[in-house]
Design a protein around this motif. Structure first.
Motif, PDB file in Angstrom:
ATOM      1  N   GLU A  34      -3.836   8.035  -5.123  1.00 57.07           N
ATOM      2  CA  GLU A  34      -3.604   7.259  -4.018  1.00 57.07           C
ATOM      3  C   GLU A  34      -2.327   6.594  -4.024  1.00 57.07           C
ATOM      4  O   GLU A  34      -1.635   6.265  -2.987  1.00 57.07           O
ATOM      5  CB  GLU A  34      -4.739   6.202  -3.845  1.00 57.07           C
ATOM      6  CG  GLU A  34      -6.217   6.951  -3.335  1.00 57.07           C
ATOM      7  CD  GLU A  34      -6.101   7.247  -1.650  1.00 57.07           C
ATOM      8  OE1 GLU A  34      -5.122   6.923  -1.080  1.00 57.07           O
ATOM      9  OE2 GLU A  34      -7.008   7.812  -1.375  1.00 57.07           O
ATOM     10  N   LYS A  35      -1.952   6.007  -5.061  1.00 56.09           N
ATOM     11  CA  LYS A  35      -0.708   5.305  -5.046  1.00 56.09           C
ATOM     12  C   LYS A  35       0.495   6.194  -5.453  1.00 56.09           C
ATOM     13  O   LYS A  35       1.386   5.404  -5.879  1.00 56.09           O
ATOM     14  CB  LYS A  35      -1.052   4.189  -6.385  1.00 56.09           C
ATOM     15  CG  LYS A  35      -1.970   3.240  -5.840  1.00 56.09           C
ATOM     16  CD  LYS A  35      -1.409   1.919  -5.246  1.00 56.09           C
ATOM     17  CE  LYS A  35      -2.142   0.764  -4.808  1.00 56.09           C
ATOM     18  NZ  LYS A  35      -1.828  -0.066  -4.081  1.00 56.09           N
ATOM     19  N   TYR A  87     -12.950   2.247   2.117  1.00 59.68           N
ATOM     20  CA  TYR A  87     -12.130   3.131   1.199  1.00 59.68           C
ATOM     21  C   TYR A  87     -11.339   4.429   2.065  1.00 59.68           C
ATOM     22  O   TYR A  87     -10.165   4.651   2.127  1.00 59.68           O
ATOM     23  CB  TYR A  87     -12.721   3.846  -0.045  1.00 59.68           C
ATOM     24  CG  TYR A  87     -12.049   4.744  -0.982  1.00 59.68           C
ATOM     25  CD1 TYR A  87     -11.777   4.174  -2.279  1.00 59.68           C
ATOM     26  CD2 TYR A  87     -11.223   5.856  -0.702  1.00 59.68           C
ATOM     27  CE1 TYR A  87     -10.810   4.780  -3.082  1.00 59.68           C
ATOM     28  CE2 TYR A  87     -10.848   6.617  -1.569  1.00 59.68           C
ATOM     29  CZ  TYR A  87     -10.719   6.004  -2.732  1.00 59.68           C
ATOM     30  OH  TYR A  87      -9.823   6.689  -3.595  1.00 59.68           O
ATOM     31  N   SER A 113      -7.732   4.796   2.776  1.00 63.45           N
ATOM     32  CA  SER A 113      -7.113   6.037   1.916  1.00 63.45           C
ATOM     33  C   SER A 113      -5.614   6.468   2.596  1.00 63.45           C
ATOM     34  O   SER A 113      -5.401   6.465   3.871  1.00 63.45           O
ATOM     35  CB  SER A 113      -8.030   7.050   1.746  1.00 63.45           C
ATOM     36  OG  SER A 113      -7.341   8.063   1.251  1.00 63.45           O
ATOM     37  N   ARG A 114      -4.829   7.216   1.473  1.00 60.27           N
ATOM     38  CA  ARG A 114      -3.694   7.470   2.154  1.00 60.27           C
ATOM     39  C   ARG A 114      -3.816   8.579   3.427  1.00 60.27           C
ATOM     40  O   ARG A 114      -3.187   8.798   4.243  1.00 60.27           O
ATOM     41  CB  ARG A 114      -2.793   8.247   1.149  1.00 60.27           C
ATOM     42  CG  ARG A 114      -1.872   7.251   0.411  1.00 60.27           C
ATOM     43  CD  ARG A 114      -0.802   7.857  -0.340  1.00 60.27           C
ATOM     44  NE  ARG A 114      -1.148   8.876  -1.299  1.00 60.27           N
ATOM     45  CZ  ARG A 114      -0.663   9.736  -1.729  1.00 60.27           C
ATOM     46  NH1 ARG A 114       0.796  10.093  -1.337  1.00 60.27           N
ATOM     47  NH2 ARG A 114      -0.915  10.540  -2.754  1.00 60.27           N
ATOM     48  N   GLN A 115      -5.042   9.364   3.181  1.00 58.41           N
ATOM     49  CA  GLN A 115      -5.336  10.415   4.278  1.00 58.41           C
ATOM     50  C   GLN A 115      -5.991   9.747   5.354  1.00 58.41           C
ATOM     51  O   GLN A 115      -6.534  10.431   6.054  1.00 58.41           O
ATOM     52  CB  GLN A 115      -6.050  11.377   3.356  1.00 58.41           C
ATOM     53  CG  GLN A 115      -5.269  12.570   2.805  1.00 58.41           C
ATOM     54  CD  GLN A 115      -5.187  12.336   1.219  1.00 58.41           C
ATOM     55  OE1 GLN A 115      -6.291  11.741   0.839  1.00 58.41           O
ATOM     56  NE2 GLN A 115      -4.255  13.016   0.771  1.00 58.41           N
ATOM     57  N   GLU A 131      -1.071   0.729   3.528  1.00 58.94           N
ATOM     58  CA  GLU A 131      -0.941   0.680   1.897  1.00 58.94           C
ATOM     59  C   GLU A 131      -1.808  -0.315   1.394  1.00 58.94           C
ATOM     60  O   GLU A 131      -1.593  -1.122   0.809  1.00 58.94           O
ATOM     61  CB  GLU A 131       0.360   0.715   1.604  1.00 58.94           C
ATOM     62  CG  GLU A 131       1.201   2.035   1.977  1.00 58.94           C
ATOM     63  CD  GLU A 131       2.212   2.376   1.004  1.00 58.94           C
ATOM     64  OE1 GLU A 131       2.864   1.528   0.183  1.00 58.94           O
ATOM     65  OE2 GLU A 131       2.664   3.584   0.831  1.00 58.94           O
ATOM     66  N   LEU A 165      -5.168  -0.095   0.195  1.00 59.25           N
ATOM     67  CA  LEU A 165      -6.049   0.349  -0.668  1.00 59.25           C
ATOM     68  C   LEU A 165      -5.672  -0.237  -2.026  1.00 59.25           C
ATOM     69  O   LEU A 165      -4.623  -0.187  -2.534  1.00 59.25           O
ATOM     70  CB  LEU A 165      -6.372   1.669  -0.799  1.00 59.25           C
ATOM     71  CG  LEU A 165      -7.537   2.515  -1.471  1.00 59.25           C
ATOM     72  CD1 LEU A 165      -8.913   1.983  -0.799  1.00 59.25           C
ATOM     73  CD2 LEU A 165      -7.777   3.746  -1.344  1.00 59.25           C
TER      74      LEU A 165
END
Lengths: 316, 231
Positions: A213-214, B79, B83-85, B92, B94
């Motif tokens: 994720e990061k 979540y 989440s990035r997706q 950003e 999360l």
């Protein structure tokens, strides 16, 4: 007795005048009884040790999550007609469980702490079982440029130099212990307040998810990464190569040991069964099974056998 | 296990900066979430209690469902959202305290709104008639009824706060238990237990209990006469 009956009668008449107080007292008594029952039951389950023929194995998450134990244990359970209870935790907690006598036998991977455990008299033996290796994973863009390096300590220094995000297990596990000794080798002490070093105190899978994720770097055992690779689109192995033989840094080797917990006053453990388990785990047939595990699915073994019997059979 | 372990740890812990940082962070995250939940939940609950309109039944059913929603499912939803997706991945958020506040608002808001609604509804209808007879505007009327129902409204805040300060599933999922950033008391207890540091885990549990007790004491002070009804 008579006195008691009289008191009861007396209070009965008083309570008829105050039904609310009576109800409240009944309720309190019921609650207290329920509470006592729960306490009693939990005390019983804590003292009454496991049934004979049950072995409690505390092990690291990697041996369990990779499916190795599911592959190996049925053979032991059938041969010796015992039940094995697996507690999959970090090496730190596995050792703590052994210290308290909550586990009979440990399969862990932190050589330094295993030796200390043995020295302190908590275990009667420690034998090598197998090894695999750690790798450094990170985003394909590799902002710290660790891709071409052949030393994990140098790679960590590069990551710290760039203040590139790095995720640490931070849970006193064997993997965390190795990460800390690599930082030490690099002569650095990462500061969690710096904003790039994330100590999350969770298992390997959660740590890899976090890194994904990061877009961060992380130290992982190769087996767990291979098992989860499909679900981690944002991570690749940057230091460690495609398989163990390609890993350039010997410091990334990860040996597993089996420890038989020593019985003593206050720690009633199944030492006989535990000894049998350790002997079985290091025996040649089991070691051959370990060597075959994962070959089909990952095209490479996840663990490499390393017991005395195995090495003798190979003439080493 | 000997009880001396947590006690001796507690005395050392008083000088432990990380412990106080965790306590402060826990209060910040759950306090912010409770404030947001109160700001939205009390007016929402009051409105639901005092008005009758078509979609009301559906909203009430939704609030009641939210009151029993498993926190870990809230964590999972937040979540996926962050989440990035996910749809809000660009923020950003999360694994930051903001993500934890969002999850905790989703957990506490239905509790505050639902219990406030019940409390306001159970105020004697004569009080409402009296307020109207005295010429109260709709807002004054609502404030008067909330003041009348303050015992229940404060209870709704206590329930909401208790639900989020001790919650661990969502906090772990969306916060990530990052040392120095999203590690709160509940996730720290899980971590210490996992590591076998039972003394520290017990001590943290004691701190959590004491904190909840103190905050509830403070909230209960609100059950006295409110400022807008004085004089």
């Amino acid at each position: 007795m008579i006195g008691a009956v009289m008191t009861d009668k007396h209070s009965d008449t008083r309570w008829q005048v105050l039904p609310a107080a009576r109800r409240a007292r009944r309720l309190a008594e019921t609650l207290a009884a329920a509470l006592l029952l729960v306490l009693f039951a939990s005390a019983l389950s804590a003292c009454g040790s496991q049934a004979p023929g049950t072995l409690r194995l505390a092990t690291t998450t990697s041996t369990y999550d990779s499916g190795l134990l599911d592959d190996l244990l049925p053979d032991f359970e059938e041969t010796y007609s015992v039940q094995v209870e697996v507690i999959a935790v970090g090496t730190g907690q596995a050792l703590a469980l052994g210290e308290r006598g909550d586990a009979d036998v440990l399969l862990v991977h932190d050589r330094r702490r295993e030796e200390a455990f043995l020295q302190a008299g908590y275990a009667e033996s420690r034998d090598p079982v197998m090894f695999n290796d750690f790798v450094l994973v990170g985003p394909p863009s590799d902002p710290a440029g660790i891709g071409g390096l052949d030393s994990a300590a140098q790679a960590l220094a590069a990551i710290a130099g760039q203040q590139a995000p790095f995720v640490s297990r931070g849970d006193q596990s064997g993997t965390h212990g190795r990460e800390l000794s690599l930082w030490e080798a690099a002569g650095l002490e990462p500061d969690p307040a710096g904003g790039w070093y994330f100590a999350i105190g969770q298992g390997m899978a959660a740590t890899l998810r976090f890194a994904d994720e990061k877009a961060a770097y992380a130290l992982t055992d190769r087996g767990t990464f291979l098992a989860l690779r499909d679900k981690l689109p944002g991570l690749v192995i940057l230091l460690g190569g495609g398989q163990l033989s390609e890993n350039p840094d010997p410091e990334l080797r990860n040996p597993y040991g089996v420890l038989v917990v020593k019985a003593s006053a206050g720690r009633e453990v199944q030492s006989d069964l535990a000894r049998t388990f350790a002997a079985w785990l290091t025996s040649l047939p089991t070691q051959q099974r370990i060597a075959r595990f994962g070959l089909e699915r990952y095209g490479q073994p996840l663990f490499y056998p390393d017991s005395l019997a195995w090495r003798q059979a190979r003439g080493e | 296990m000997s009880l001396g372990v947590p006690l001796s740890w507690l005395s050392e812990g008083v000088a432990n900066h990380e412990l106080w940082a965790i306590v402060l962070r826990t209060l910040q995250v759950s306090g912010t979430a409770l404030a947001v939940s109160a700001l939205i939940g009390i007016p929402l609950g009051t409105a639901l209690a005092l008005t009758r309109f078509g979609a009301r039944r559906w909203i009430v059913a939704l609030v009641y469902t939210g009151m029993g929603f498993p926190p870990v499912v809230v964590g999972l939803s937040v979540y996926l959202l962050l989440s990035r997706q996910g749809p809000l991945g660009g923020l950003e958020w999360l694994f930051t305290p903001s993500a934890m506040v969002i999850a905790q608002v989703v957990i506490a808001l239905p509790l505050v709104a639902g219990l406030t609604m019940g409390a306001v509804e159970s105020v004697d209808p004569d009080v409402r008639l009296l307020l109207r007879a005295l010429g109260a505007s709709p807002v004054q009327e609502a404030l008067g009824l909330v003041a009348e129902a303050r015992q229940g409204v404060v209870a709704s805040l206590v329930a909401g706060f208790g639900g989020i300060i001790s919650e661990v599933g969502a906090a772990m999922l969306v916060g990530g238990n990052v040392e120095g950033s999203t590690r709160v008391l509940s996730t720290a207890i899980v971590l210490e237990t996992r590591q076998g540091a039972f003394g520290m885990a017990l001590a943290l549990g004691g701190v959590l209990l004491a904190l909840t007790f103190l905050v509830n004491l403070m909230l209960m002070r609100l059950q006295g006469t409110p400022w807008w009804s004085k004089g």
